[in-house]
Motif scaffolding. Structure first.
Motif, PDB file in Angstrom:
ATOM      1  N   LEU A  78      30.235  34.165  48.035  1.00 25.92           N
ATOM      2  CA  LEU A  78      30.340  34.736  49.380  1.00 25.92           C
ATOM      3  C   LEU A  78      31.811  34.909  49.715  1.00 25.92           C
ATOM      4  N   ILE A  79      32.183  36.119  50.152  1.00 23.59           N
ATOM      5  CA  ILE A  79      33.568  36.397  50.529  1.00 23.59           C
ATOM      6  C   ILE A  79      33.606  36.809  51.996  1.00 23.59           C
ATOM      7  N   GLY A  80      34.463  36.153  52.758  1.00 19.24           N
ATOM      8  CA  GLY A  80      34.607  36.521  54.163  1.00 19.24           C
ATOM      9  C   GLY A  80      35.226  35.393  54.959  1.00 19.24           C
ATOM     10  N   ALA A  81      35.321  35.594  56.274  1.00 20.07           N
ATOM     11  CA  ALA A  81      35.791  34.552  57.170  1.00 20.07           C
ATOM     12  C   ALA A  81      34.692  33.501  57.332  1.00 20.07           C
ATOM     13  N   ALA A 117      34.714  32.112  49.248  1.00 20.63           N
ATOM     14  CA  ALA A 117      36.098  32.571  49.122  1.00 20.63           C
ATOM     15  C   ALA A 117      36.522  33.214  50.437  1.00 20.63           C
ATOM     16  N   ASP A 118      37.738  32.925  50.865  1.00 19.29           N
ATOM     17  CA  ASP A 118      38.257  33.472  52.118  1.00 19.29           C
ATOM     18  C   ASP A 118      38.537  34.968  51.974  1.00 19.29           C
ATOM     19  N   GLY A 119      38.083  35.744  52.933  1.00 23.58           N
ATOM     20  CA  GLY A 119      38.216  37.189  52.846  1.00 23.58           C
ATOM     21  C   GLY A 119      39.652  37.675  52.848  1.00 23.58           C
ATOM     22  N   THR A 124      38.448  45.856  47.093  1.00 20.87           N
ATOM     23  CA  THR A 124      39.710  45.130  46.916  1.00 20.87           C
ATOM     24  C   THR A 124      39.477  43.624  46.986  1.00 20.87           C
ATOM     25  N   GLN A 125      38.603  43.183  47.869  1.00 18.85           N
ATOM     26  CA  GLN A 125      38.250  41.764  47.926  1.00 18.85           C
ATOM     27  C   GLN A 125      37.554  41.331  46.636  1.00 18.85           C
ATOM     28  N   ALA A 181      44.851  39.050  47.252  1.00 16.24           N
ATOM     29  CA  ALA A 181      44.840  38.921  45.792  1.00 16.24           C
ATOM     30  C   ALA A 181      44.499  40.255  45.131  1.00 16.24           C
ATOM     31  N   GLY A 182      43.564  41.004  45.724  1.00 19.26           N
ATOM     32  CA  GLY A 182      43.216  42.316  45.175  1.00 19.26           C
ATOM     33  C   GLY A 182      44.353  43.306  45.302  1.00 19.26           C
TER      34      GLY A 182
END
Length: 298
Positions: A253-256, A277-279, A123-124, A285-286
């Motif tokens: 990179l996606i996450g906190a 990108a912020d997780g 989803t992310q 968004a997903g």
């Protein structure tokens, strides 16, 4: 709720996060510790209602991703096999006693050979692709189980999972290293040294790990430096194994921030720039993309 009102839910093993949405705009948010790991199947609806019950004014669509769709979750949402779009299969409807709830659970992804699975990260990925149309490359999602996913033409082509985060937690809390580590603090130089050692000789990782304890006993290492060096060793060994994913590729990179920052530093050291990108933003968004598709087919 008005006709565009719906609820986005990220339901993991240890957490439950929900956002009251109007289209793609967040109107309210809430979270609890009622993760999948704390619930039996009968406990999911009460846990959700305890969190979002005040938001419900009538029949409301709830789009949920994560371990809520696992075999031990509210309803099993079967895995889709890659290569495929991250949100290819239709969400699975969960049975609800409360008529105000219409809960839809997003399926995860599977890779038969080599065997691998993901739930929630798809989803992310979908959220990132919705925000970055036409993007090809590799997406890394650091966390307890870090994912590296190859993306091409809007599909997840392949992916690989590394238990780096869980290894760090286990070593820091349940091994002899717990006597030498701090719970907070950071030493950038020690991280860089650990990263270099982990990448140069990944086959010696077990010896390097005990060396952290021995160095502390003999030289009195600073606990924050040992913490950073352990992280560097583990991420370094991961980067060596994941090199076929990131070498020569566009990387995101996606996450906190606290989990993406060490990976960004590690990739910078290899002259590999990464888009961040912020997780939480990407999961919303997903889920918004999934909700839009649901409305189109309704």
């Amino acid at each position: 709720m008005n006709e565009t009102g719906w609820i986005a839910v990220d339901w993991g093993t240890s957490h439950l996060r929900a956002w009251r949405m109007a289209g793609e705009t967040v109107r309210a948010e809430a979270h609890s510790d009622a993760g999948m790991g704390t619930l039996n199947r009968a406990g999911f609806e009460p846990a959700l209602l305890a969190l979002i019950g005040d938001w419900l004014e009538g029949p409301t669509d709830v789009l949920a991703c994560g371990m809520v769709g696992s075999r031990q979750g509210w309803v099993e949402a079967p895995y889709a096999a890659v290569p495929c779009a991250p949100l290819g299969p239709a969400p699975v409807r969960a049975a609800c006693a409360d008529p105000r709830l219409r809960v839809h659970v997003i399926p995860g992804l599977k890779q038969p050979k080599p065997a691998d699975v993901m739930r929630g990260e798809e989803t992310q990925i979908a959220g990132f692709l919705a925000r970055n149309p036409g993007w090809d490359g590799v997406i890394c999602l650091p966390g307890t189980h870090t994912k590296w996913a190859h993306i091409s033409a809007g599909e997840v082509v392949s992916f690989q999972t590394f238990m780096t985060g869980e290894l760090y937690f286990t070593l820091a809390r349940h091994s002899v290293l717990r006597h030498s580590l701090a719970d907070a603090g950071w030493d950038a130089e020690a991280f860089a040294e650990g990263l270099s050692d982990g990448m140069a000789r990944p086959e010696r990782i077990a010896a390097r790990l005990f060396g952290l304890r021995a160095t502390d006993l003999l030289e009195g290492s600073a606990p924050d430096a040992t913490r950073a060096r352990l992280s560097g060793l583990l991420i370094g060994a991961e980067l060596v194994a994941a090199r076929p994913y990131w070498l020569g590729q566009q990387v995101a990179l996606i996450g906190a921030p606290k989990v993406t920052a060490p990976y960004q530093t590690a990739l910078d050291a290899q002259a590999v720039p990464a888009r961040i990108a912020d997780g939480a933003e990407m999961v919303r968004a997903g889920l918004a993309s999934a909700y839009a598709s649901l409305r189109e087919t309704a």
